[in-house]
Design a protein around this motif. Structure first.
Motif, PDB file in Angstrom:
ATOM      1  N   THR A  34      -0.934   6.910  -3.018  1.00  0.00           N
ATOM      2  CA  THR A  34      -0.435   6.407  -1.740  1.00  0.00           C
ATOM      3  C   THR A  34      -1.575   6.157  -0.756  1.00  0.00           C
TER       4      THR A  34
ATOM      5  N   GLU B 209      -0.114  -3.565  -7.537  1.00  0.00           N
ATOM      6  CA  GLU B 209       0.015  -2.292  -8.245  1.00  0.00           C
ATOM      7  C   GLU B 209      -0.054  -2.544  -9.742  1.00  0.00           C
TER       8      GLU B 209
ATOM      9  N   TYR C 127      -4.170   0.483  -7.966  1.00  0.00           N
ATOM     10  CA  TYR C 127      -4.052  -0.725  -7.154  1.00  0.00           C
ATOM     11  C   TYR C 127      -5.360  -1.501  -7.249  1.00  0.00           C
TER      12      TYR C 127
ATOM     13  N   ARG D   6      -3.377   2.990  -1.813  1.00  0.00           N
ATOM     14  CA  ARG D   6      -2.636   1.807  -1.385  1.00  0.00           C
ATOM     15  C   ARG D   6      -2.837   1.543   0.109  1.00  0.00           C
TER      16      ARG D   6
END
Length: 419
Positions: free
Chosen positions: A60, A24, A32, A63
């Motif tokens: 999210t 991150e 990321y 990721r």
């Protein structure tokens, strides 16, 4: 290597190398990045993640996609195959390996440091044994079908992107399924259907699991702090996702109107959600304790803080750890998302609340998603069937009532009941 050839790889004994990683960053343009074994940024993955960000995918999701790509990169690294040299043999072996390979065990950093950096392997419970409290099976040793399906979708999308850009192999290693001819729907007409990726497993349909009222009362009683009680009261009343509730600021609660503002996960929009009165009572108790302890105070400050100094905004992982502590006391394995399912089920089963209103509160894009909460839950179905069997047993034990025109004494004499 031919695509139709048989692979001689030892997939059973293969151990995924722990090389590279998904990191991150503080750069909003690159939330990321994927690093290879040498610590360099993997450019093909970086371009694909940039495409996801351009398509309004949240961090999210980026990721989640990055973790699947990291698994694929490590698999190729273990066999010495470059990403743009991968064929359907590698894709097929990867799909086979995920069906038989045990998941890597991740050890908490405190345990790792206490054991000198080499902790013993952690044994996972069997997924076939359900939890006695919740009925949910514990995470098993192998990758679940949903994890396999998600990974296949990500990798197929990754190679499709580079195929369209002209920067990858000319054939997608993860092909779509072979088309199947359906029955003609009209004279002289036929249709074909595709079920997605060829190596995508069938994912069983799972009903949303809610927390029964009696179990929720036990869970609520197992909490130690007013902050945790306020969190659960909001989650179970307004149906916000766990991460959404943690975005609230101190200016967002409106107790007089029973509204709490959150930032929606998918759209990023601010929305005020109606919440139960008791949730604001627990919130006020928590705020008084937090302010006396010296927690930051201000309209623009986060609403939820850690309980110990130095005070930090409460994260999703810290909130999940709070719930896990309560689970440990009860021997349960409830999740934060079960609270959202519980709130959705309570609202959807209320005949005086329109389903479209529930859809708005939950933030569902389609009404069909909200409709999954309309049928009765498993515990209600079990209780209804038990009541059915009890009625049948009671009815069988009741004496038969003679039809009109027949005397009971005569029937008893006829069938020998007086003897």
């Amino acid at each position: 290597m031919l695509e139709t050839g048989d692979s001689a790889r030892d997939l059973v004994g293969f151990v995924l190398p722990e090389t590279g990683g998904l990191v991150e960053t503080a750069d909003p343009a690159r939330p990321y990045v994927l690093l290879d074994a040498d610590g360099a940024v993997v450019a093909p993955v970086e371009a694909f993640l940039a495409e996801l960000q351009a398509c309004s995918r949240p961090a999210t999701t980026i990721r989640s996609y990055g973790m699947d790509l990291l698994r694929w990169w490590r698999f190729l690294s273990g066999w010495g195959v470059a990403w743009d040299r991968a064929t359907r043999v590698e894709a097929r072996d990867f799909a086979r390996w995920m069906r038989m390979a045990p998941k890597p065990t991740r050890v908490h950093w405190r345990r790792r440091s206490s054991d000198g950096g080499h902790p013993p392997p952690v044994s996972r419970p069997s997924a076939a044994v359900p939890n006695p409290v919740t009925g949910r099976a514990a995470p098993g040793r192998l990758y679940s079908a949903s994890t396999q399906a998600h990974c296949e979708t990500v990798l197929r999308s990754f190679y499709t992107f580079h195929l369209e850009e002209g920067t990858g192999p000319i054939l997608n290693p993860f092909p779509t399924t072979r088309e199947r001819r359906r029955r003609p729907i009209a004279a002289g007409r036929s249709t074909r259907q595709s079920a997605g990726g060829r190596y995508r497993p069938s994912v069983p349909r799972r009903l949303p699991r809610r927390i029964p009222d009696s179990r929720f009362n036990e869970l609520f009683a197992a909490l130690r702090y007013n902050r945790d009680r306020a969190l659960l009261a909001f989650w179970v009343s307004n149906g916000a996702r766990a991460s959404e509730l943690l975005t609230s600021r101190q200016r967002d609660p409106l107790p007089g109107e029973q509204l709490l503002g959150v930032v929606r996960k998918g759209t990023g929009e601010f929305q005020q959600l109606p919440s139960s009165p008791d949730s604001f009572v627990w919130l006020r108790l928590y705020q008084e304790e937090a302010w006396r302890a010296g927690a930051p105070r201000g309209a623009d400050k986060p609403l939820w803080w850690t309980l110990r100094r130095p005070f930090r905004p409460l994260t999703y992982h810290a909130a999940r750890a709070m719930l896990n502590r309560a689970n440990a006391l009860l021997g349960a394995n409830w999740t934060l998302h079960d609270l959202r399912h519980t709130a959705a089920y309570r609202m959807a089963r209320d005949p005086q609340l329109a389903l479209t209103d529930v859809q708005w509160v939950l933030g569902h894009a389609h009404l069909t998603t909200t409709q999954i909460y309309v049928p009765a839950g498993q515990d209600e179905v079990v209780e209804a069937v038990r009541a059915h069997h009890e009625r049948q047993s009671h009815q069988a034990q009741m004496p038969a009532v003679p039809a009109a025109g027949y005397r009971t004494e005569s029937l008893n004499t006829l069938f020998g009941r007086n003897q």
